[in-house]
Design a protein around this motif. Structure first.
Motif, PDB file in Angstrom:
ATOM      1  N   THR A  77       0.645  -1.511  -0.049  1.00 42.14           N
ATOM      2  CA  THR A  77       0.042  -0.440  -0.079  1.00 42.14           C
ATOM      3  C   THR A  77       0.973   1.159   0.240  1.00 42.14           C
ATOM      4  O   THR A  77       1.302   2.475  -1.233  1.00 42.14           O
ATOM      5  CB  THR A  77      -0.517  -0.005   1.523  1.00 42.14           C
ATOM      6  N   GLN A  78       2.022   0.955   0.238  1.00 37.17           N
ATOM      7  CA  GLN A  78       2.668   3.206   1.068  1.00 37.17           C
ATOM      8  C   GLN A  78       4.116   2.615   0.564  1.00 37.17           C
ATOM      9  O   GLN A  78       4.173   4.028  -0.209  1.00 37.17           O
ATOM     10  CB  GLN A  78       2.493   2.771   2.986  1.00 37.17           C
ATOM     11  N   ASP A  79       4.124   1.383   0.263  1.00 40.30           N
ATOM     12  CA  ASP A  79       5.838   1.681  -0.661  1.00 40.30           C
ATOM     13  C   ASP A  79       5.336   1.558  -2.162  1.00 40.30           C
ATOM     14  O   ASP A  79       6.410   2.160  -2.661  1.00 40.30           O
ATOM     15  CB  ASP A  79       6.638   0.846  -0.148  1.00 40.30           C
ATOM     16  N   ILE A  80       4.765   0.846  -2.270  1.00 40.21           N
ATOM     17  CA  ILE A  80       4.944   0.262  -4.063  1.00 40.21           C
ATOM     18  C   ILE A  80       3.284   1.323  -4.767  1.00 40.21           C
ATOM     19  O   ILE A  80       3.536   2.021  -5.140  1.00 40.21           O
ATOM     20  CB  ILE A  80       4.184  -1.030  -3.903  1.00 40.21           C
ATOM     21  N   VAL A  81       1.594   0.852  -4.055  1.00 39.02           N
ATOM     22  CA  VAL A  81       1.455   1.753  -5.087  1.00 39.02           C
ATOM     23  C   VAL A  81       0.889   3.240  -4.523  1.00 39.02           C
ATOM     24  O   VAL A  81       0.825   3.933  -5.686  1.00 39.02           O
ATOM     25  CB  VAL A  81      -0.611   0.964  -4.206  1.00 39.02           C
ATOM     26  N   LYS A  82       1.306   3.698  -3.357  1.00 44.38           N
ATOM     27  CA  LYS A  82       1.565   5.047  -2.989  1.00 44.38           C
ATOM     28  C   LYS A  82       2.570   5.973  -4.206  1.00 44.38           C
ATOM     29  O   LYS A  82       2.324   6.349  -3.825  1.00 44.38           O
ATOM     30  CB  LYS A  82       1.053   5.291  -1.328  1.00 44.38           C
ATOM     31  N   GLN A  83       3.675   5.259  -3.854  1.00 38.52           N
ATOM     32  CA  GLN A  83       4.359   5.320  -4.785  1.00 38.52           C
ATOM     33  C   GLN A  83       4.424   5.793  -6.431  1.00 38.52           C
ATOM     34  O   GLN A  83       4.533   7.474  -6.851  1.00 38.52           O
ATOM     35  CB  GLN A  83       5.659   4.493  -4.851  1.00 38.52           C
ATOM     36  N   LEU A  84       3.525   4.457  -6.940  1.00 36.76           N
ATOM     37  CA  LEU A  84       3.223   4.686  -8.115  1.00 36.76           C
ATOM     38  C   LEU A  84       1.877   5.238  -8.506  1.00 36.76           C
ATOM     39  O   LEU A  84       1.793   5.811  -9.549  1.00 36.76           O
ATOM     40  CB  LEU A  84       3.116   3.448  -8.808  1.00 36.76           C
ATOM     41  N   SER A  85       0.816   5.596  -7.533  1.00 38.45           N
ATOM     42  CA  SER A  85      -0.133   6.571  -7.776  1.00 38.45           C
ATOM     43  C   SER A  85      -0.256   7.260  -6.344  1.00 38.45           C
ATOM     44  O   SER A  85      -1.416   6.841  -5.326  1.00 38.45           O
ATOM     45  CB  SER A  85      -1.121   5.714  -8.159  1.00 38.45           C
ATOM     46  N   PRO A  86       0.230   8.590  -6.623  1.00 39.28           N
ATOM     47  CA  PRO A  86       0.784   9.621  -5.605  1.00 39.28           C
ATOM     48  C   PRO A  86      -0.384   9.918  -5.390  1.00 39.28           C
ATOM     49  O   PRO A  86      -1.568  10.080  -3.987  1.00 39.28           O
ATOM     50  CB  PRO A  86       1.444  10.116  -5.837  1.00 39.28           C
ATOM     51  N   SER A  87      -1.212   9.827  -6.412  1.00 31.37           N
ATOM     52  CA  SER A  87      -2.833  10.535  -6.392  1.00 31.37           C
ATOM     53  C   SER A  87      -3.977   9.984  -5.785  1.00 31.37           C
ATOM     54  O   SER A  87      -4.829  10.374  -5.488  1.00 31.37           O
ATOM     55  CB  SER A  87      -3.454  11.451  -7.518  1.00 31.37           C
ATOM     56  N   MET A  88      -3.879   8.922  -5.499  1.00 30.86           N
ATOM     57  CA  MET A  88      -4.987   7.764  -5.177  1.00 30.86           C
ATOM     58  C   MET A  88      -5.393   8.399  -3.342  1.00 30.86           C
ATOM     59  O   MET A  88      -4.377   8.480  -2.389  1.00 30.86           O
ATOM     60  CB  MET A  88      -4.060   6.345  -4.776  1.00 30.86           C
ATOM     61  N   GLU A  89      -6.445   8.344  -3.287  1.00 25.48           N
ATOM     62  CA  GLU A  89      -7.422   9.037  -2.530  1.00 25.48           C
ATOM     63  C   GLU A  89      -6.901   7.076  -1.594  1.00 25.48           C
ATOM     64  O   GLU A  89      -6.730   5.943  -1.577  1.00 25.48           O
ATOM     65  CB  GLU A  89      -8.902   8.676  -2.116  1.00 25.48           C
ATOM     66  N   GLU A  90      -7.014   8.112  -0.153  1.00 17.59           N
ATOM     67  CA  GLU A  90      -6.743   7.191   1.456  1.00 17.59           C
ATOM     68  C   GLU A  90      -7.257   5.917   1.831  1.00 17.59           C
ATOM     69  O   GLU A  90      -7.178   4.627   2.177  1.00 17.59           O
ATOM     70  CB  GLU A  90      -6.328   7.944   2.767  1.00 17.59           C
ATOM     71  N   ASN A  91      -8.926   6.063   1.222  1.00 17.99           N
ATOM     72  CA  ASN A  91      -9.607   5.365   2.080  1.00 17.99           C
ATOM     73  C   ASN A  91      -9.535   4.132   0.208  1.00 17.99           C
ATOM     74  O   ASN A  91     -10.134   2.424   0.355  1.00 17.99           O
ATOM     75  CB  ASN A  91     -11.253   5.323   1.142  1.00 17.99           C
ATOM     76  N   LYS A  92      -9.517   4.016  -0.962  1.00 19.43           N
ATOM     77  CA  LYS A  92      -8.786   3.511  -1.740  1.00 19.43           C
ATOM     78  C   LYS A  92      -7.718   2.809  -1.344  1.00 19.43           C
ATOM     79  O   LYS A  92      -7.352   1.585  -2.075  1.00 19.43           O
ATOM     80  CB  LYS A  92      -8.694   4.446  -3.289  1.00 19.43           C
ATOM     81  N   LEU A  93      -6.495   3.539  -0.995  1.00 22.00           N
ATOM     82  CA  LEU A  93      -5.148   2.457  -0.780  1.00 22.00           C
ATOM     83  C   LEU A  93      -5.440   1.549   0.255  1.00 22.00           C
ATOM     84  O   LEU A  93      -4.989   0.767   0.330  1.00 22.00           O
ATOM     85  CB  LEU A  93      -4.207   3.824  -0.501  1.00 22.00           C
ATOM     86  N   LEU A  94      -6.483   2.131   1.500  1.00 23.55           N
ATOM     87  CA  LEU A  94      -6.917   1.073   2.128  1.00 23.55           C
ATOM     88  C   LEU A  94      -7.352  -0.236   1.955  1.00 23.55           C
ATOM     89  O   LEU A  94      -7.155  -1.190   1.952  1.00 23.55           O
ATOM     90  CB  LEU A  94      -7.914   1.583   3.522  1.00 23.55           C
TER      91      LEU A  94
END
Lengths: 492, 53
Positions: free
Chosen positions: A349-366
């Protein structure tokens, strides 16, 4: 033992654990920090027990007892050197905790990525952790499958044990994230320490009349098992190569170092550290006595891994106690697996997806993070069911492989000249060496992969950092903040 | 603080190094490692007892 007894014990264990997980879930609020770190609000007692249950896997009562069976008291030294690695938490615990709180880090790799100002480093650290920890989880599952199958004389298929353990780990981790994992870990740690103590007392007093009798029997028949190098397994080079990587376990393994973020205060962290040290000393002693008892009672086993199942099959251990030990070993394995899959999910979540899609909302990341809880568990299950030799190699290599992250962690807090290029080079080259040496059985100068991966990664981190530009501003700000906060907290 | 940090680091380095060597070269092993672990635990207890919430 009847399969119905084992199934009944597992069902009761699952029901009690699920009630605890539901209780823990009550305090949940939505958000990544809450799901993966319980919002950094875990008290000292629960922190100590979740740290213990996460760290101590099925390895203790099966693997360490087996090492004692074949190698004698060298196993005691090896495991106590690992336990003493917690002295590193006296230095790094407050640093992780203060930096995590200030910069809102969820994972150790996120901290490294920010400190060295490098997304690539963050992603590489996370991927390296995933590569080494999935096989480590698979080996835990294999242990449960083999134990249930062995204790029921094959009435419970190997695959059934795997499926049960995977299901339990997924339910508890998915249900309430870190809160549920921490609380069910606490239950499992108490089960582990209670049943193992009871069972050892039954064996020692039932078969030898007490500890004096056990050591007299060993002195008479197996005196070498009370010395080093003893029967030969723990020659000095093997001892150092085994123990040195494990000394750094509390920093190198993300499912453990991530727990440095979760206590609600430094006082809670102190309780966590001291509680774990007390738990570890007792649990280590029990596992060693278990292995020595097996050596004295059943000396002709073909492999050390058979020591625990064979001891449990003896008449000296009542059926009820054997059943409890099986639940205790299962609890030890599941508490390690669910902590690993939760930690790896947070890294995706934090190290791969969030870095590749920085604009993704927190609830989607969760949501992504939650999806990866069952995905990682099922991948570990598939690995375990294949029983590939490669899994054992990767699992054994995990301590040497993850050791390569340690120089970058030390540099983050103590060396302003450390660079992302230095950290990336040390992790990649060190990790490849750990895998290659383990897989190929390569031992230059007679030293194992843990020694070489440590030396190579530390050297490369220093040399490449000196040849490249450091993120001066961030290093200055990060280290200055941590040092001033440490002063405020009276931590060294 | 810096002096304390270096002092404790040297202390831990010495006792951990001794755990790797003394039982093999000077000694016995069972008791030495047990005492080593207890000394390490007490040392960590001293350091962490000074932490302020």
């Amino acid at each position: 033992m009847k399969a119905s007894y084992i199934y009944a014990a597992i069902v009761i264990y699952f029901i009690i654990g699920t009630i605890v997980a539901l209780y823990a879930k009550r305090g949940m609020v939505n958000g990544i920090s809450d799901f993966f770190l319980a919002n950094r609000t875990i008290g000292g007692f629960v922190s100590a027990l979740t740290y213990s249950a996460t760290t101590y896997s099925a390895f203790m009562l099966v693997g360490l007892a087996g090492l004692t069976y074949i190698g004698g008291v060298g196993a005691w030294g090896f495991e106590l050197i690992y336990l003493s690695g917690l002295v590193l938490v006296a230095f790094f615990g407050p640093r992780f905790w203060l930096a995590g709180k200030k910069y809102n880090y969820i994972t150790p790799s996120e901290m490294l990525g920010d400190r060295y100002q490098s997304k690539a480093l963050q992603i590489i650290t996370a991927v390296a952790s995933i590569l080494f920890l999935i096989p480590y989880s698979a080996v835990q599952l294999i242990g449960i499958g083999a134990l249930m199958s062995g204790m029921s004389n094959g009435a419970i298929p190997f695959m059934a044990g795997l499926l049960i353990a995977t299901f339990v780990a997924i339910v508890w981790a998915y249900m309430g994230g870190m809160r549920a994992v921490a609380w069910t870990d606490s239950l499992q740690a108490l089960v582990m320490i209670t049943v193992s103590t009871l069972s050892v007392l039954f064996v020692v007093y039932g078969a030898f009349g007490g500890f004096g009798g056990l050591f007299e029997a060993l002195e008479a028949k197996f005196p070498k098992w009370l010395t080093v190098p003893g029967p030969g397994f723990f020659n000095h080079k093997a001892f150092v190569a085994l123990a040195l990587p494990w000394f750094f376990f509390c920093l190198s393994n993300p499912q453990v170092s991530q727990r440095l973020f979760i206590p609600k205060s430094l006082g809670a962290m102190r309780t966590m550290v001291m509680g774990f040290l007390a738990f570890g000393l007792v649990y280590t002693f029990i596992s060693i006595i278990w292995g020595l008892s097996a050596r004295a009672l059943i000396p002709n086993l073909k492999s050390g891994d058979l020591a625990t199942p064979s001891l449990l099959a003896l008449d000296v251990v009542p059926v009820g106690i054997s059943l409890l030990v099986m639940v205790g070993i299962t609890a030890a394995a599941i508490s390690t697996i669910n902590s690993i899959i939760l930690s790896l999910s947070s890294m995706v979540t934090q190290d791969i997806v969030k870095q590749l899609s920085p604009s993704m909302e927190e609830n989607k990341l969760l949501s992504v993070g939650k999806i990866f809880v069952p995905i990682f568990a099922i991948v570990a299950l598939i690995f375990a069911s294949l029983k590939l030799g490669l899994i054992a190699v990767l699992s054994v290599a995990s301590s040497a492989g993850l050791l390569v992250i340690v120089p970058a962690i030390i540099g983050a807090f103590f060396w302003k000249r450390g660079t992302a290029a230095g950290a990336i080079t040390s992790i990649l080259v060190g990790g490849i060496i750990a895998f290659w040496f383990q897989f190929g059985g390569v031992k230059p100068l007679g030293w194992g992969p843990g020694i070489w991966s440590g030396i190579v990664s530390a050297s490369l981190f220093i040399i490449v950092s000196l040849l490249t530009a450091a993120p001066r501003e961030k290093a200055e700000e990060f280290i200055s903040y941590v040092n001033s906060a440490l002063k405020e907290k009276n931590a060294i | 603080m810096q002096g304390q940090l270096i002092g404790w680091a040297i202390w831990f380095f010495v006792i951990v190094l001794s755990a790797f060597t003394v039982p093999y070269y000077l000694l016995g092993a069972f008791l030495y490692w047990g005492i080593f672990a207890i000394v390490a635990i007490i040392s960590v207890g001293i350091i962490t007892s000074k932490w302020r919430d």
